[in-house]
Design a protein around this motif. Sequence first.
Motif, PDB file in Angstrom:
ATOM      1  N   GLY A  13       0.806  -1.221   0.000  1.00 53.29           N
ATOM      2  CA  GLY A  13       0.000   0.000   0.000  1.00 53.29           C
ATOM      3  C   GLY A  13       0.834   1.264   0.000  1.00 53.29           C
ATOM      4  N   GLN A  14       0.187   2.374   0.314  1.00 55.38           N
ATOM      5  CA  GLN A  14       0.833   3.675   0.324  1.00 55.38           C
ATOM      6  C   GLN A  14       0.967   4.193   1.749  1.00 55.38           C
ATOM      7  OE1 GLN A  14      -2.035   5.459  -2.512  1.00 55.38           O
ATOM      8  NE2 GLN A  14      -0.239   5.978  -3.733  1.00 55.38           N
ATOM      9  N   ALA A  15       1.942   5.059   1.951  1.00 58.29           N
ATOM     10  CA  ALA A  15       2.191   5.624   3.278  1.00 58.29           C
ATOM     11  C   ALA A  15       2.765   7.023   3.102  1.00 58.29           C
ATOM     12  CB  ALA A  15       3.153   4.740   4.070  1.00 58.29           C
ATOM     13  N   VAL A  16       2.942   7.699   4.236  1.00 53.98           N
ATOM     14  CA  VAL A  16       3.479   9.053   4.212  1.00 53.98           C
ATOM     15  C   VAL A  16       4.500   9.199   5.333  1.00 53.98           C
ATOM     16  CG1 VAL A  16       1.640   9.933   5.688  1.00 53.98           C
ATOM     17  CG2 VAL A  16       2.905  11.519   4.247  1.00 53.98           C
ATOM     18  N   SER A  17       5.543   9.968   5.103  1.00 51.29           N
ATOM     19  CA  SER A  17       6.563  10.212   6.118  1.00 51.29           C
ATOM     20  C   SER A  17       5.992  11.057   7.247  1.00 51.29           C
ATOM     21  CB  SER A  17       7.760  10.944   5.484  1.00 51.29           C
ATOM     22  OG  SER A  17       8.541  11.597   6.458  1.00 51.29           O
ATOM     23  N   GLY A  18       6.237  10.608   8.476  1.00 49.97           N
ATOM     24  CA  GLY A  18       5.762  11.363   9.633  1.00 49.97           C
ATOM     25  C   GLY A  18       6.388  12.747   9.678  1.00 49.97           C
ATOM     26  N   ARG A  19       7.664  12.841   9.344  1.00 48.21           N
ATOM     27  CA  ARG A  19       8.345  14.142   9.373  1.00 48.21           C
ATOM     28  C   ARG A  19       7.821  15.067   8.276  1.00 48.21           C
ATOM     29  NH1 ARG A  19      12.515  15.213  12.574  1.00 48.21           N
ATOM     30  NH2 ARG A  19      13.369  13.515  13.833  1.00 48.21           N
ATOM     31  N   ASP A  20       7.530  14.497   7.099  1.00 45.91           N
ATOM     32  CA  ASP A  20       6.972  15.325   6.030  1.00 45.91           C
ATOM     33  C   ASP A  20       5.623  15.891   6.445  1.00 45.91           C
ATOM     34  OD1 ASP A  20       8.178  13.448   3.099  1.00 45.91           O
ATOM     35  OD2 ASP A  20       9.174  14.819   4.518  1.00 45.91           O
ATOM     36  N   LEU A  21       4.798  15.054   7.088  1.00 38.17           N
ATOM     37  CA  LEU A  21       3.492  15.515   7.555  1.00 38.17           C
ATOM     38  C   LEU A  21       3.653  16.576   8.632  1.00 38.17           C
ATOM     39  CD1 LEU A  21       0.427  15.337   7.635  1.00 38.17           C
ATOM     40  CD2 LEU A  21       0.633  13.394   9.201  1.00 38.17           C
ATOM     41  N   HIS A  22       4.573  16.341   9.553  1.00 37.73           N
ATOM     42  CA  HIS A  22       4.856  17.298  10.637  1.00 37.73           C
ATOM     43  C   HIS A  22       5.269  18.647  10.059  1.00 37.73           C
ATOM     44  CE1 HIS A  22       7.834  19.175  13.419  1.00 37.73           C
ATOM     45  NE2 HIS A  22       6.951  18.845  14.354  1.00 37.73           N
ATOM     46  N   ASP A  23       6.134  18.627   9.045  1.00 40.14           N
ATOM     47  CA  ASP A  23       6.597  19.875   8.436  1.00 40.14           C
ATOM     48  C   ASP A  23       5.472  20.580   7.696  1.00 40.14           C
ATOM     49  OD1 ASP A  23       9.876  18.510   7.541  1.00 40.14           O
ATOM     50  OD2 ASP A  23       9.101  19.360   9.425  1.00 40.14           O
ATOM     51  N   PHE A  24       4.644  19.813   6.964  1.00 39.58           N
ATOM     52  CA  PHE A  24       3.554  20.433   6.209  1.00 39.58           C
ATOM     53  C   PHE A  24       2.545  21.097   7.137  1.00 39.58           C
ATOM     54  CE2 PHE A  24      -0.710  20.317   4.413  1.00 39.58           C
ATOM     55  CZ  PHE A  24      -0.518  20.999   3.218  1.00 39.58           C
ATOM     56  N   LEU A  25       2.249  20.444   8.263  1.00 38.61           N
ATOM     57  CA  LEU A  25       1.265  20.984   9.202  1.00 38.61           C
ATOM     58  C   LEU A  25       1.784  22.208   9.935  1.00 38.61           C
ATOM     59  CD1 LEU A  25      -0.091  17.631  10.698  1.00 38.61           C
ATOM     60  CD2 LEU A  25      -1.260  19.139   9.079  1.00 38.61           C
ATOM     61  N   GLY A  26       3.083  22.447   9.869  1.00 38.91           N
ATOM     62  CA  GLY A  26       3.659  23.617  10.525  1.00 38.91           C
ATOM     63  C   GLY A  26       3.642  23.522  12.036  1.00 38.91           C
ATOM     64  N   ARG A  83      -6.950  20.260  13.765  1.00 40.00           N
ATOM     65  CA  ARG A  83      -8.020  21.263  13.733  1.00 40.00           C
ATOM     66  C   ARG A  83      -7.507  22.623  13.227  1.00 40.00           C
ATOM     67  NH1 ARG A  83     -11.609  19.914  19.210  1.00 40.00           N
ATOM     68  NH2 ARG A  83     -12.073  17.769  18.655  1.00 40.00           N
ATOM     69  N   THR A  84      -6.757  22.570  12.154  1.00 44.56           N
ATOM     70  CA  THR A  84      -6.242  23.779  11.522  1.00 44.56           C
ATOM     71  C   THR A  84      -6.553  23.707  10.037  1.00 44.56           C
ATOM     72  OG1 THR A  84      -4.069  22.795  11.063  1.00 44.56           O
ATOM     73  CG2 THR A  84      -4.350  23.918  13.188  1.00 44.56           C
ATOM     74  N   ASP A  85      -6.384  24.831   9.331  1.00 46.02           N
ATOM     75  CA  ASP A  85      -6.609  24.841   7.888  1.00 46.02           C
ATOM     76  C   ASP A  85      -5.632  23.886   7.191  1.00 46.02           C
ATOM     77  OD1 ASP A  85      -8.650  26.648   8.149  1.00 46.02           O
ATOM     78  OD2 ASP A  85      -7.405  28.404   7.755  1.00 46.02           O
ATOM     79  N   LYS A  86      -4.378  23.878   7.656  1.00 49.62           N
ATOM     80  CA  LYS A  86      -3.391  22.965   7.096  1.00 49.62           C
ATOM     81  C   LYS A  86      -3.805  21.503   7.311  1.00 49.62           C
ATOM     82  CE  LYS A  86       0.282  25.101   5.302  1.00 49.62           C
ATOM     83  NZ  LYS A  86       0.891  24.745   4.001  1.00 49.62           N
ATOM     84  N   GLY A  87      -4.336  21.222   8.502  1.00 51.05           N
ATOM     85  CA  GLY A  87      -4.778  19.869   8.794  1.00 51.05           C
ATOM     86  C   GLY A  87      -5.925  19.448   7.892  1.00 51.05           C
ATOM     87  N   LYS A  88      -6.867  20.359   7.671  1.00 44.82           N
ATOM     88  CA  LYS A  88      -7.999  20.079   6.790  1.00 44.82           C
ATOM     89  C   LYS A  88      -7.527  19.858   5.359  1.00 44.82           C
ATOM     90  CE  LYS A  88     -12.456  21.976   5.319  1.00 44.82           C
ATOM     91  NZ  LYS A  88     -13.392  23.139   5.444  1.00 44.82           N
ATOM     92  N   GLN A  89      -6.585  20.669   4.912  1.00 40.20           N
ATOM     93  CA  GLN A  89      -6.046  20.537   3.568  1.00 40.20           C
ATOM     94  C   GLN A  89      -5.345  19.193   3.387  1.00 40.20           C
ATOM     95  OE1 GLN A  89      -3.189  23.570   2.577  1.00 40.20           O
ATOM     96  NE2 GLN A  89      -3.125  23.037   0.405  1.00 40.20           N
ATOM     97  N   ALA A  90      -4.555  18.803   4.403  1.00 41.45           N
ATOM     98  CA  ALA A  90      -3.839  17.531   4.334  1.00 41.45           C
ATOM     99  C   ALA A  90      -4.808  16.357   4.310  1.00 41.45           C
ATOM    100  CB  ALA A  90      -2.888  17.408   5.518  1.00 41.45           C
TER     101      ALA A  90
END
Length: 239
Positions: A13-26, A83-90
């Motif tokens: 399957g597919q997955a995502v890097s925890g650090r990449d997600l952490h950085d995107f969410l700011g 619960r942020t705009d970035k979180g909703k976008q992700a």
Amino acid sequence: MDQLIKILNYADGQAVSGRDLHDFLGVREQYPQWFTRMVDYGFAENVDFISLPEKSVKPHGGRPQVDHALTLDMAKEIAMIQRTDKGKQARQYFIQVQKSYQQQVSLPQTPDEKIHLLLENSDQVNRQVKQIDTRVTKLEDNQPIAPGEYSYISTRVKRAVNSYIGIHHLVLNQKQRAMLYKDINRGINEVTGIKTRTQLRKKDFDVADEFITNWVPSTATLQILKRLSGIAQGQTELV
């Protein structure tokens, strides 16, 4: 579809890097502490995520930093928790990634298959939302009460004791007043299941407040107060 966050492809399957997600969410919190806090929402290693081999993220070396591969379901839940705009976008992005992947793996052919896929995805999302709401509610309920709420309870206790003394026209010394405070505090501890008031949690606040409103000293406390006060037969009763 624009790749907001890099998607990792694995055999299962597919997955995502925890650090990449952490950085995107700011997120301002350091990744190790943040990720540990996220795992406390109920995620399990080797089920919802795996630890990746440590490697330096600095171009010229440095201290190795651990990363994790998260399932898209876990990534969606974490994004929603923010619960942020970035979180909703992700979250919306991961939903679209999953839909695209599912279409590639097993593209429905008939109208019935398409409807079934839509209903299945909708039901899965609804279950995940309910699970997250339940986890968030439990965490919020078990948070210590705020300083203002703690002060409010203390003030209510003091007013309840003084009100009882005033209504019954009692003249009590410091030791006798202390007995009333001990009585009401013991009652708060009993109805909320705590040992000391500092252990009060959000879920206990309304229970404690209602108890204080309806509080009257126990029979044992009243009898001891009568004895200490030397109230004779026919004098003002405490009850």
